[in-house]
Design a protein around this motif. Structure first.
Motif, PDB file in Angstrom:
ATOM      1  N   ALA A   6       0.832  -1.198   0.000  1.00 44.33           N
ATOM      2  CA  ALA A   6       0.000   0.000   0.000  1.00 44.33           C
ATOM      3  C   ALA A   6       0.871   1.254   0.000  1.00 44.33           C
ATOM      4  O   ALA A   6       0.545   2.251  -0.667  1.00 44.33           O
ATOM      5  N   ALA A   7       1.977   1.213   0.725  1.00 45.97           N
ATOM      6  CA  ALA A   7       2.873   2.369   0.773  1.00 45.97           C
ATOM      7  C   ALA A   7       3.440   2.673  -0.611  1.00 45.97           C
ATOM      8  O   ALA A   7       3.471   3.832  -1.045  1.00 45.97           O
ATOM      9  N   TYR A   8       3.852   1.630  -1.331  1.00 44.61           N
ATOM     10  CA  TYR A   8       4.431   1.857  -2.656  1.00 44.61           C
ATOM     11  C   TYR A   8       3.358   2.232  -3.678  1.00 44.61           C
ATOM     12  O   TYR A   8       3.628   3.004  -4.610  1.00 44.61           O
ATOM     13  N   ALA A   9       2.144   1.728  -3.512  1.00 47.82           N
ATOM     14  CA  ALA A   9       1.052   2.134  -4.406  1.00 47.82           C
ATOM     15  C   ALA A   9       0.775   3.629  -4.242  1.00 47.82           C
ATOM     16  O   ALA A   9       0.622   4.360  -5.240  1.00 47.82           O
ATOM     17  N   GLY A  10       0.706   4.090  -2.998  1.00 47.12           N
ATOM     18  CA  GLY A  10       0.507   5.515  -2.757  1.00 47.12           C
ATOM     19  C   GLY A  10       1.682   6.346  -3.253  1.00 47.12           C
ATOM     20  O   GLY A  10       1.499   7.451  -3.778  1.00 47.12           O
ATOM     21  N   PHE A  11       2.879   5.808  -3.117  1.00 48.70           N
ATOM     22  CA  PHE A  11       4.084   6.490  -3.585  1.00 48.70           C
ATOM     23  C   PHE A  11       4.040   6.694  -5.096  1.00 48.70           C
ATOM     24  O   PHE A  11       4.282   7.798  -5.601  1.00 48.70           O
ATOM     25  N   PHE A  12       3.670   5.648  -5.830  1.00 51.06           N
ATOM     26  CA  PHE A  12       3.600   5.762  -7.292  1.00 51.06           C
ATOM     27  C   PHE A  12       2.522   6.758  -7.713  1.00 51.06           C
ATOM     28  O   PHE A  12       2.707   7.516  -8.673  1.00 51.06           O
ATOM     29  N   TRP A  13       1.397   6.764  -7.011  1.00 51.56           N
ATOM     30  CA  TRP A  13       0.331   7.699  -7.337  1.00 51.56           C
ATOM     31  C   TRP A  13       0.804   9.141  -7.112  1.00 51.56           C
ATOM     32  O   TRP A  13       0.544  10.025  -7.938  1.00 51.56           O
ATOM     33  N   ALA A  14       1.516   9.378  -6.017  1.00 47.96           N
ATOM     34  CA  ALA A  14       2.039  10.715  -5.751  1.00 47.96           C
ATOM     35  C   ALA A  14       3.045  11.129  -6.824  1.00 47.96           C
ATOM     36  O   ALA A  14       3.095  12.307  -7.221  1.00 47.96           O
TER      37      ALA A  14
END
Length: 258
Positions: A6-14
């Motif tokens: 989830a952290a990396y998914a949010g990171f990619f979206w940002a």
């Protein structure tokens, strides 16, 4: 989905959001880059604790060096050596008449003197930054000696490596590397180093500048001027994504060619 996923998914979206903003407005807003770093560090810390990969040697000095670089980068007037030649204040008598501002309500009958920051205070910030940079160099050297580090220690090393390089480049080439790029690099190094530092961080740095150089040449061939402002954020993002998904393979290809 795991907390780490989830952290990396949010990171990619940002990163997608920041890329679009940088392409449209040629800036990387603090309202996105700084919360990304703080939130990312917090979530990765929770993920590391959950996975039991918090590490045993993470030196507090790494975070101190990163903080010093941030404080210095946000506080100095670049280039910093101007600090020692600039006057403490400018009085009305010393100010050219052409630039005297109109009378204001808080100073009837005259204008308020323009007080500049005393060189001593800037020198203190400069000393903090230089100390942090020296500590950064020592700790990065230790990271190379110890080999790849993952989890929170790797994240701290990665943030210090990537952001430290761009802070130094901004110091000497402020028109080439913006402070927004350096702030973004804090998060890029954080998420790269969590996976493997310094290897993935080095791959991302190399690919970012390689792609930036190629992109600059193509823009010149397409008719862009040498003084045209080119956003570097998208190249940092592209280099980081390449390092995350193909960093090990790219590093092996490079080392195999030596």
């Amino acid at each position: 989905m795991t907390l780490e996923g989830a952290a990396y998914a949010g990171f990619f979206w940002a990163l997608v959001v920041l890329t679009v903003i940088d392409l449209d407005f040629k800036l990387l807003p603090d309202k996105v880059t700084l919360p990304l770093f703080v939130t990312g560090a917090a979530v990765l810390a929770l993920a590391s604790a959950e996975a039991g990969t918090a590490g045993h040697w993470a030196p507090p000095g790494l975070l101190g060096a990163g903080l010093a670089l941030v404080v210095g980068g946000l506080s100095w007037e670049w280039p910093p050596w101007k600090v020692f030649s600039r006057p403490v204040s400018i009085t009305d008598e010393e100010r050219p008449e052409a630039v005297v501002p109109p009378e204001d309500a808080t100073h009837p009958g005259g204008v308020a003197p323009s007080e500049e920051a005393a060189p001593l205070s800037d020198a203190v910030f400069l000393a903090i930054g230089v100390s942090g940079a020296l500590l950064w160099i020592v700790l990065i050297a230790l990271a190379f000696i110890e080999g790849d580090t993952t989890g929170l220690p790797g994240a701290a090393v990665g943030a210090a490596m990537f952001a430290g390089l761009l802070f130094v480049m901004n110091m000497f080439v402020p028109r080439g590397i913006g402070m927004g790029d350096a702030k973004l690099a804090l998060s890029l190094g954080l998420f790269l180093g969590y996976l493997a530092a310094p290897k993935l961080v080095l791959v991302a740095m190399f690919m970012s500048f390689l792609l930036g150089g190629v992109g600059g040449i193509l823009l010149l061939l397409a008719g862009a001027g040498r003084k045209d402002q080119v956003p570097f954020g998208p190249y940092l993002v592209a280099g980081t994504i390449l390092a995350i998904f193909a960093g090990d393979r790219l590093a092996d290809i490079y080392l195999g060619s030596l």
